[in-house]
Design a protein around this motif. Sequence first.
Motif, PDB file in Angstrom:
ATOM      1  N   GLU A 106     -10.434   0.370  -6.887  1.00 16.34           N
ATOM      2  CA  GLU A 106      -9.312   0.208  -5.970  1.00 16.34           C
ATOM      3  C   GLU A 106      -8.326  -0.802  -6.547  1.00 16.34           C
ATOM      4  N   TYR A 107      -7.060  -0.419  -6.592  1.00 15.75           N
ATOM      5  CA  TYR A 107      -6.053  -1.283  -7.203  1.00 15.75           C
ATOM      6  C   TYR A 107      -4.930  -1.541  -6.200  1.00 15.75           C
ATOM      7  N   PHE A 108      -5.037  -2.680  -5.526  1.00 18.25           N
ATOM      8  CA  PHE A 108      -4.025  -3.084  -4.571  1.00 18.25           C
ATOM      9  C   PHE A 108      -2.965  -3.919  -5.266  1.00 18.25           C
ATOM     10  N   THR A 109      -1.724  -3.738  -4.833  1.00 18.71           N
ATOM     11  CA  THR A 109      -0.669  -4.618  -5.333  1.00 18.71           C
ATOM     12  C   THR A 109      -0.974  -6.055  -4.946  1.00 18.71           C
ATOM     13  N   ALA A 110      -1.484  -6.252  -3.744  1.00 18.98           N
ATOM     14  CA  ALA A 110      -1.909  -7.564  -3.260  1.00 18.98           C
ATOM     15  C   ALA A 110      -2.861  -7.333  -2.098  1.00 18.98           C
TER      16      ALA A 110
END
Length: 346
Positions: free
Chosen positions: A165-169
């Motif tokens: 999972e790659y969240f911006t923030a």
Amino acid sequence: MKNSRRWMQYSIIGILMCTMTITQAQDIHFSQFFEAPLLRNPSLAGIFTGDIRVQGVYRDQWNSFTNAYRTGSLNGEYKMPVGKGDDFMTVGGQVLFDKAGTVGLTTVHLLPALNYHKSLSNEKSMYLSLGFMGGMVRKSIDMSKMTTDNQYGGGGYDPSAPTGEYFTAPNFTSWDASVGMSFNTSFGEDQENSMFLGAAYHHLNRPKNSFYRNATIELNPKYVFSAGITFGVDEYSYFIIQADHSTQGSFAETIGGALYSYKLGGDPVDPLYTIHAGAFLRWKDALIPVIKLDRYPLSVALSYDVNVSQLKTASQGRGGIELSVSWISFLDRDNTSRDKVLCPKF
């Protein structure tokens, strides 16, 4: 075998949580909805007998099978006369805190509110109210507590493996706004009975709702229709009936019920205590018994959700416990304060 069993437990919990998200409202809600009026409709701010009101509600839900929801609400309202007539204005605010799940999905709302009450009668309490509420919403998650299927392989669970999972923030801030209108009046002999009707439009600005900063993901508008009536049985007892129906996207929820109230003490006009007992039903979800005690200027209420939905097997019929505390008082800013701002009591 042990890792496989643990993975299956996590999967079952995940499925239950996803199912619960689908079957429950997108918005935070309380079983004691009548103790969080601004969340129902900002035009219900100020509809109480007094000059100032502070209410708090705490909810602990679904801990029978996982650490799911802990929710707290705090609202405050202050009423002031406007002009020389019976019009008045209410200023207030709503603070909301919610923490859900293992990853600690946390939501904080800070929402100021303003409500104008237009008098429609010179002889009794009858008002048309228009209210607005809006402010900041902050959401965050604890990524260090996240586990995904990418971390399970042939050797079982590996906490050092990437989640995928790659969240911006892990947090974001949005702005939200609501508007509502309500009508309330007193009726019957000596105007002892009262009723109200209201409708509200929440998320009118369609706030963004994505950790991925996806501008196309927005909160659906929510429409809430509310009604309530208080009518006396005799000088010591009365009934309070309230109900809400809300729609948000494809979801709809109906909750309603009644409290029987009895005054204790020698004076029914100024009782020492008032005890309320009854139940509410959230349709196809939960039966909610409620008990409440008034001792001016404080009120305390306790309720418990008995789950009757498709999740009742997993939850063992248990849902959420709620505790609410309310403080209502007059400020006696002048000698006619108690008569200046007319309003029915719920």
